[in-house]
Structure formats: structure tokens, C-alpha cells
Design a protein around this motif. Structure first.
Motif, short mmCIF file in Angstrom:
data_model
loop_
_atom_site.label_atom_id
_atom_site.label_comp_id
_atom_site.label_asym_id
_atom_site.label_seq_id
_atom_site.Cartn_x
_atom_site.Cartn_y
_atom_site.Cartn_z
N PRO A 48 0.68 -0.90 -0.43
CA PRO A 48 -0.21 0.22 0.44
C PRO A 48 0.86 1.34 -0.15
O PRO A 48 2.05 1.17 0.35
N PHE A 49 0.30 2.55 -0.41
CA PHE A 49 0.62 3.76 0.18
C PHE A 49 2.10 3.98 -1.16
O PHE A 49 2.97 4.76 -0.45
N VAL A 50 1.69 3.31 -2.46
CA VAL A 50 3.22 3.41 -2.88
C VAL A 50 1.93 4.86 -3.99
O VAL A 50 1.80 4.75 -5.23
N ASP A 51 2.54 6.09 -3.22
CA ASP A 51 2.21 8.15 -4.06
C ASP A 51 3.49 8.03 -5.08
O ASP A 51 3.08 9.75 -4.53
N SER A 52 4.85 7.56 -5.18
CA SER A 52 5.51 8.17 -5.54
C SER A 52 6.37 7.82 -6.35
O SER A 52 6.18 6.26 -6.38
N VAL A 53 7.74 8.68 -7.44
CA VAL A 53 8.11 7.28 -7.81
C VAL A 53 9.05 6.77 -7.74
O VAL A 53 9.51 5.84 -7.71
N GLY A 54 9.78 7.17 -6.57
CA GLY A 54 10.79 6.25 -5.76
C GLY A 54 10.15 5.03 -5.28
O GLY A 54 10.68 3.99 -4.79
N ALA A 111 7.29 3.66 -6.52
CA ALA A 111 7.12 2.68 -7.61
C ALA A 111 8.41 1.82 -8.00
O ALA A 111 8.52 0.81 -8.15
N ARG A 112 9.60 2.24 -7.82
CA ARG A 112 10.57 1.73 -7.78
C ARG A 112 10.93 0.65 -7.79
O ARG A 112 11.80 0.40 -7.40
N ASP A 113 11.30 1.04 -5.99
CA ASP A 113 11.86 -0.14 -4.45
C ASP A 113 10.64 -0.76 -4.99
O ASP A 113 10.92 -2.46 -5.16
N VAL A 114 9.28 -0.88 -5.57
CA VAL A 114 8.23 -1.75 -5.75
C VAL A 114 9.02 -2.75 -7.56
O VAL A 114 8.72 -3.82 -7.13
N VAL A 115 9.64 -1.81 -8.19
CA VAL A 115 10.27 -2.59 -8.97
C VAL A 115 11.10 -3.59 -8.78
O VAL A 115 10.58 -4.09 -9.81
N ALA A 126 11.27 -7.60 -9.91
CA ALA A 126 12.46 -7.85 -10.63
C ALA A 126 13.51 -9.40 -9.70
O ALA A 126 13.73 -9.71 -10.46
N ASP A 127 12.92 -9.34 -8.61
CA ASP A 127 14.15 -10.26 -8.24
C ASP A 127 13.19 -11.21 -7.80
O ASP A 127 13.19 -12.61 -8.72
N ALA A 132 7.91 -0.12 -15.63
CA ALA A 132 9.10 -0.91 -15.87
C ALA A 132 9.07 -2.26 -15.20
O ALA A 132 10.12 -2.83 -15.37
N ALA A 133 8.38 -2.37 -14.31
CA ALA A 133 8.46 -4.20 -13.81
C ALA A 133 8.40 -5.00 -14.72
O ALA A 133 7.43 -5.07 -15.65
#
Lengths: 273, 273
Positions: free
Chosen positions: B43-49, B51-55, B59-60, B85-86
Motif C-alpha cells: 500500500p501507500f505507493v504514491d511516489s516515483v521512488g 514505485a521504483r522500490d516496488v519494481v 524484478a527479484d 518498468a516492472a
């Protein structure tokens, strides 16, 4: 004077409980806060006859100028076909995604009628019952009996929202959640109340605004010291000092729904199953 | 020997609580009961940063051969772009429908980040708190204090599921729900217990299978008369005779989830707000 917004009739139609249709439909509608929607949830529409009843109701709304919108999560093809006759904008919440999933999983969906919110696993049912009973037993510091197995212990002054958050975590996530009140007798310099101090790593605090607390307490005990703004301010300040001194995470419940607080608690204490 | 099913990593990513993404995503996945999914709610993915952590996490999973699926309910365009990008099959649960709605409502969605499960209306919050507190106070016949204002009174022998259903109706629909136990002392020939008889029009009964009841009661009091199959059979038979004799609607909780029972209760007693 601005033109009055037209009212739109909205239908959430499902072959099961209607919860998914309602939830996603409302999530979509919440993006249009200026409009007025007259909502109807119609669950258990799993036959052509039932679908035709729905269509008749929608036709009445259309005749009344309510320009209906129809959200569906029905899976049976004949039911879907029957609903297609409705004079409404039809938004099928599942179909497109289901096809995407079928492609990606290289298999076809089973023909079961939307059984997600149905009983499925008896074990889940037991765990949920157990979590709710645990929450009731350990509400408001009434019992320490099984505090050692709590997944979360919510602490806060009276009426900050401990109980609804506890119940939501129990029902939605089947967690064992206790809650414990902070009172005027608790001095922040003494740390967490003795009964819960040893479980500090599972504690989560709540705070709110003095005005909100005063309003909520006024409902229970009007014109009392308990509900006075001065008393609320004092108790909340002491609670926040305590949380910071003991390092337990905490949230302001006045700006968050029970769902949001629960999601934050899960993430913070790393409790997602 | 059949080929083992591959495991798939599934991500529910949201800019808010994640509840809508989880609920609809799981509703879709429930159509593929033979497959194994490793679920992650973020939850709470509201920034590009964010989102990149999620990606990175996805990827892992991809590198580990888990062929990820990504369900999203994020609204911010830059966040959505970052998630694109994921290395996953991406299923956007909102976008297509949002455009359909915009077209049908001849207006554009507000730019608020998915605020459906957030606090919104303080009045709703109060009503929910009040409903949960009412449910706890009036659980298991412990109090008759405000029984006259109950929206629903659930009656059943001990451990048929009264309490979880009560809590769900309170939390989800903010109804005032009491529950009352039927015991061995209650003779069906005497009608409903005296405390609730005058509110028969708001009563709803629960029953279950003797085997299920015996199992659940065994958890609480093993090897007791209370949990014996004979006692459970007796109590359930008497309860069902009572329901039929008094004409109150009833359900078998062994085949239904709390959500389903609540939906049926709402429909039957015409309680939808």
C-alpha cells in the motif's frame, strides 16, 4: 446559481455477496465527488430470472430520468446476456481483467460463480471467529489472559478509536489484537502501563485532535471533565510524549479511516500474512 | 505423476490502503483455484521512488522464476509510468473503467489519489465506532440496555457464528446489531427467549451442522457434554424448530462466510442503507 447536478442511479449487481462490485464500483465513483449517485446493491443475481428483475428495476430508473450506471461482477454468460438488455451504461468489473489473466496464466477460469467472498476454507472461518472473540475478550484492558499471544496491542486514551481498529484487524486479517487504555493515572515518565510494557514491540499508539476527542467523548458523557477540551488536550499530549519516549509507532486517527490505520499498522509491525 | 504447478508471484499495489486492489485481485485469482500464488500487498505507493522500490522487488521475483503478476489501483500518471518498468504482467484494475465512467458522466475524474478507503466523512467514522461499541455491549445477551434500537438481533446456540457476523455487520454497514444465545433451557414451544420476543421482526437465526458445531465447541471445551455430537444435534434441532415456529428467517453458517451471511441478512430484513 449553478445548474443542479443530475442524479444518477447506480447499480452494483453480483452473483454473490456484491461486496467486490460495491467496493470497486464505489472506489471508481469516489473520483467524481461533485456528482450525486443513488446506489443500489443487488447480490445473488445468479439466474436469468433474477437478471430480468434487475433489468426491470433499471428500466424504471431510466424512465424516471436517472440515467443508470450498472456495475457487474457476474460470471455466468446467460446472466450477463440478460443484463445486457438493461438501459444503462454497463461496466463489467471482471471480464476484461479475467481475459488478461487467462492469457497470462495460459489457462481458462473455472466456471464457478464468483465464489471469492464465500466460505471456502473452514480454517479461515475458525481463525476469524477466534480473532473476533480474542478482540472482545481483550478489549479496553479488560483481560490480560492471553496478552502474550497478541499480534498487536493498540494503546491510546479512551475514545481515540482503539476498538473499531481492533475489530477491523481481527475480521479482515484474522490477527489477535488486544487494546489497552491510557488514563490520567499513567505518567509518561513511567513508560508504558505495566501490563503491556513487556510487549512494547507489539504496541501501536493512537492519538487524535483534542477537538475531535472532546466531541466524541461529549456523546458519551456530556459536559464532564472527561469530555472537556482541557482534559482531552492534556491526555493526548501525555500519550504522545509516552509514544515518543518509548519509541512505539503511533498514528493520528482523526485523519484516517479504520482501513487506513489498519493498513499502516500491518506495514509498520510487518504483520501481513 | 502430474507436472507440478509453477508458483506465480502476485503483487497488489496501491497508492492508498491496498484494500480495493487486494479484494478485486483476489476475486479474479479465485477463478484459478488450481494454481499457487504468492501474494504481496504494497500500500501507500504514491511516489516515483516508492514505485521504483516496488519494481526492484518484482524484478527479484522475476529473476527467481516466479513470473510476476502486478495488480494496480494507482492513479498518479508518474507512479503508473514508473511501475510500467516492472517485469510483470500488469493488470490495471481501475484505468479502463475510469475512462468508461468519465465518458458516461461527461466529466473528468478528480486528481485525488484513490481516496476511497480514507477517512472522508467523520460522521461515518462516528457511526462505525458507535456500531462496534453497541455490538460489544450487546454481545451474547450480556446487556438488554438498548436492545430496542437494534437493527438486527442474531439468535443461535453458542458458537454458531453470531459474534463474527455481528461484528462484520457493525463494521461494514454500521448497523446496530445485538446477538442473543439460545440455550438448552429454551424450549422451542415457548417461542423466542422473553428478552427478544418483542423484537421478533428484527431477529435472524443461525444454525450449522452438528459436526461443525461439535468441532468448534471442542476447541473451547474438549470432551464435554457441551461439545458432544449428541448435545449439538439436540440444540440445533431445537433451534430450527424454534425458527420455523416463530417464522424468523435463518441461515446455515457452515456453508457461508460472514460476508455472505451479512449480505443475506441485509437483503432479508431489508436493511441496506
Amino acid at each position: 446559481m449553478s445548474t443542479p447536478q443530475p442524479r444518477r442511479a447506480v447499480y452494483f449487481v453480483s452473483d454473490s455477496t456484491g461486496i467486490t462490485a460495491e467496493t470497486l464500483g464505489n472506489a471508481l465513483l469516489s473520483n467524481f465527488p461533485g456528482l450525486t449517485f443513488l446506489r443500489h446493491t443487488i447480490p445473488f443475481v445468479d439466474s436469468v430470472g433474477g437478471a430480468r428483475d434487475v433489468v426491470r428495476g433499471i428500466a424504471d430508473a431510466h424512465a424516471a430520468g436517472l440515467d443508470p450506471i450498472l456495475f457487474t461482477t457476474t460470471k455466468d454468460a446467460s446472466v450477463s446476456d440478460a443484463l445486457a438488455a438493461a438501459p444503462a451504461t454497463r461496466i463489467d468489473l471482471l471480464q476484461g481483467h479475467l481475459t488478461e489473466l487467462e492469457n497470462c496464466l495460459a489457462t481458462t477460469a473455472t466456471e464457478q460463480l464468483g465464489r471469492f467472498h464465500t466460505v471456502g476454507d473452514p480454517e479461515q472461518y475458525f481463525r476469524r471467529m477466534r480473532a473476533v472473540e480474542y478482540a472482545i475478550e481483550h478489549d479496553d484492558g479488560q483481560s490480560m489472559r492471553a496478552l502474550d499471544i497478541a499480534d498487536v496491542i493498540i494503546v491510546a486514551p479512551s475514545r481515540c478509536g482503539k476498538t473499531p481498529t481492533t475489530m477491523y484487524l481481527a475480521l479482515q486479517y484474522r490477527l489477535l489484537v488486544a487494546n489497552y487504555p491510557l488514563t490520567d493515572d499513567d505518567d509518561p515518565g513511567d513508560g508504558l502501563p505495566r501490563d503491556v510494557a513487556r510487549y512494547a514491540s507489539r504496541c501501536f499508539g493512537l492519538t487524535t485532535t483534542p477537538l475531535r476527542l472532546s466531541q466524541v467523548r461529549h456523546e458519551r458523557r456530556p459536559s464532564s471533565r472527561y469530555s472537556s477540551l482541557a482534559q482531552c488536550t492534556r491526555e493526548l499530549r501525555r500519550a504522545e510524549i509516552l509514544y515518543r519516549a518509548t519509541g512505539i509507532p503511533y498514528l493520528n486517527s482523526s485523519t484516517k479511516s479504520v482501513e487506513e490505520m489498519s493498513a499502516v499498522i500491518l506495514q509498520t509491525l510487518k504483520l501481513r500474512p
